[in-house]
Design a protein around this motif. Structure first.
Motif, PDB file in Angstrom:
ATOM      1  N   SER A 122       1.315  -0.881  72.094  1.00  0.00           N
ATOM      2  CA  SER A 122       2.382  -2.321  73.065  1.00  0.00           C
ATOM      3  C   SER A 122       3.022  -1.717  73.831  1.00  0.00           C
ATOM      4  O   SER A 122       3.874  -2.946  74.110  1.00  0.00           O
ATOM      5  N   ASP A 196       6.456 -12.316  70.737  1.00  0.00           N
ATOM      6  CA  ASP A 196       5.697 -11.071  70.700  1.00  0.00           C
ATOM      7  C   ASP A 196       4.719 -11.044  70.647  1.00  0.00           C
ATOM      8  O   ASP A 196       3.845 -13.008  69.916  1.00  0.00           O
ATOM      9  N   TYR A 197       3.228 -10.326  70.654  1.00  0.00           N
ATOM     10  CA  TYR A 197       1.645 -11.111  70.236  1.00  0.00           C
ATOM     11  C   TYR A 197       1.575 -11.417  69.024  1.00  0.00           C
ATOM     12  O   TYR A 197       1.207 -12.139  68.569  1.00  0.00           O
ATOM     13  N   ARG A 233       6.297 -15.982  80.325  1.00  0.00           N
ATOM     14  CA  ARG A 233       6.082 -14.036  78.813  1.00  0.00           C
ATOM     15  C   ARG A 233       5.308 -14.902  78.145  1.00  0.00           C
ATOM     16  O   ARG A 233       4.661 -13.864  77.990  1.00  0.00           O
ATOM     17  N   THR A 237       2.528 -12.235  78.010  1.00  0.00           N
ATOM     18  CA  THR A 237       1.862 -11.838  76.162  1.00  0.00           C
ATOM     19  C   THR A 237       0.604 -11.670  76.215  1.00  0.00           C
ATOM     20  O   THR A 237      -0.369 -10.656  75.896  1.00  0.00           O
TER      21      THR A 237
END
Length: 388
Positions: A122, A196-197, A233, A237
């Motif tokens: 990450s 987040d991913y 964002r 990501t």
């Protein structure tokens, strides 16, 4: 991300979505090794129709050249001999073709092993992919056609690609590819602070080519709930998990487009041979200059450039003070391919438009190797196996 080696189109099309979004599909050992030279991915999944001897040889090469990468072997029939041979060649797991849960678990273990060696992915181990924004201040010039075909051309060059449809009111990426997304970017609106991913990848839609799509909202009012901060964002990501993020934009500048341009590495400006479009393009380029954006990272694509309308390529270059990077001829075959859900670079790779877009993809990727397309599918492996 996983790499799946499987020559059978039907089998590959069912296996890839069970692995992870962005799974890269190849058809032979040489393609696997070429892919791993560019990125040390954590697992190679060998499909059930892949020859056993070739699978053993591939496992030996992966173990020698990429020791942290796990090889997972899928077989229709598993015998003690299969297990013994797998152990002999360092294959990390053998799973049955009709057991998707076992396959998922094997891939997860491969990722855990990778992270135990390299650390969590990450942060520093993530790739920083390139962001390409397709832009025009005027609608109807072919932005979406360019974005889709450029994405497919890059996938054929073994790149992992995500298409982000930023025309938040009237996006056409999904329908151009004849996809019906289960999710859209609108569902990220309530998760901006903890996006987040892991969350974002659940919103992606996979095309049969391995191209991934983040679709625009289903209804125009969805645009109002997606601020520029969320767009930025999302882009940052995605770029950490794909080689390329291609952004299709609405005509003109809005906050979301400006946010995207601020995250962009290269902008592809699309224009046609008509005075209003050229005038608006000139104003747009001047606006980019005033904002200090992408001054040396602009590519001008002149679409339908062979029409006799009183303007020439030279006129456009003089007016815009910018060289044309790519000229695309006008041809009804382009629209026909789009209407049939098979964009021109896929359906007619030797067409002049396809060749021009492929050359642009080569320039943007810096990759001179020949292009190849992954497999496609229309029916399911696991359903077929269980039926019998």
């Amino acid at each position: 991300m996983p790499v799946l080696v499987e020559a059978d189109a039907t089998t590959a099309g069912v296996l890839a979505p069970t692995l992870a979004s962005g799974t890269h599909v190849v058809t032979g050992s040489a393609e696997v090794l070429t892919w791993l030279q560019r990125r040390d991915d954590y697992v190679v999944v060998v499909g059930p129709t892949f020859d056993a001897t070739a699978a053993a040889a591939l496992a030996d090469q992966v173990r020698s050249q990429h020791p942290a990468t796990t090889v997972v072997l899928i077989r229709h029939m598993i015998s003690p001999d299969v297990y013994a041979r797998a152990m002999q060649h360092g294959i990390g797991a053998v799973v049955a073709a009709d057991d998707p849960a076992a396959l998922t678990a094997a891939v997860q273990r491969a990722r855990q092993n990778w992270e135990a060696i390299h650390g969590p992915s990450s942060k520093g181990n993530e790739r920083q992919g390139r962001v390409l924004t397709v832009f025009s201040p005027k609608g109807g010039v072919g932005k979406t056609t360019m974005a889709v075909n450029l994405g497919l051309a890059l996938v054929k060059r073994h790149a992992s690609v995500c298409l982000l449809d930023l025309d938040l009111a009237f996006g056409d990426i999904a329908i151009t590819l004849q996809l019906i997304p289960d999710h859209t970017i609108a569902e990220a609106a309530d998760a901006e602070e903890h996006l987040d991913y892991a969350l974002l990848h659940t919103l992606l839609t996979r095309h049969e080519s391995s191209l991934m799509i983040l679709a625009a909202p289903t209804h125009p009012e969805g645009r109002e709930h997606i601020p520029a901060s969320l767009v930025r964002r999302v882009i940052t990501t995605l770029r950490s998990h794909f080689d390329f993020v291609i952004i299709d934009t609405p005509p003109g500048f809005d906050d979301q487009v400006l946010g995207a341009l601020d995250e962009t590495d290269e902008v592809i400006v699309v224009a046609t041979l008509d005075v209003p479009t050229i005038k608006n393009t000139k104003v747009a380029l001047e606006t980019l200059d005033l904002l200090g954006l992408l001054r040396n990272n602009r590519h001008l694509v002149l679409n339908r450039a062979d029409e006799e309308v009183g303007l020439s390529r030279g006129n456009v270059e003089d007016i815009l003070a910018m060289k044309v990077t790519v000229s695309l001829p006008s041809d009804i075959a382009v629209a026909s391919a789009t209407n049939h859900g098979q964009p021109i670079v896929v359906s007619k790779p030797d067409h002049p438009v396809s060749r021009a877009i492929t050359n642009l993809a080569t320039t943007l990727s810096g990759d001179q190797r020949p292009a190849e397309g992954p497999a496609s599918t229309k029916r399911g492996l696991f359903a077929r196996v269980r039926k019998h």
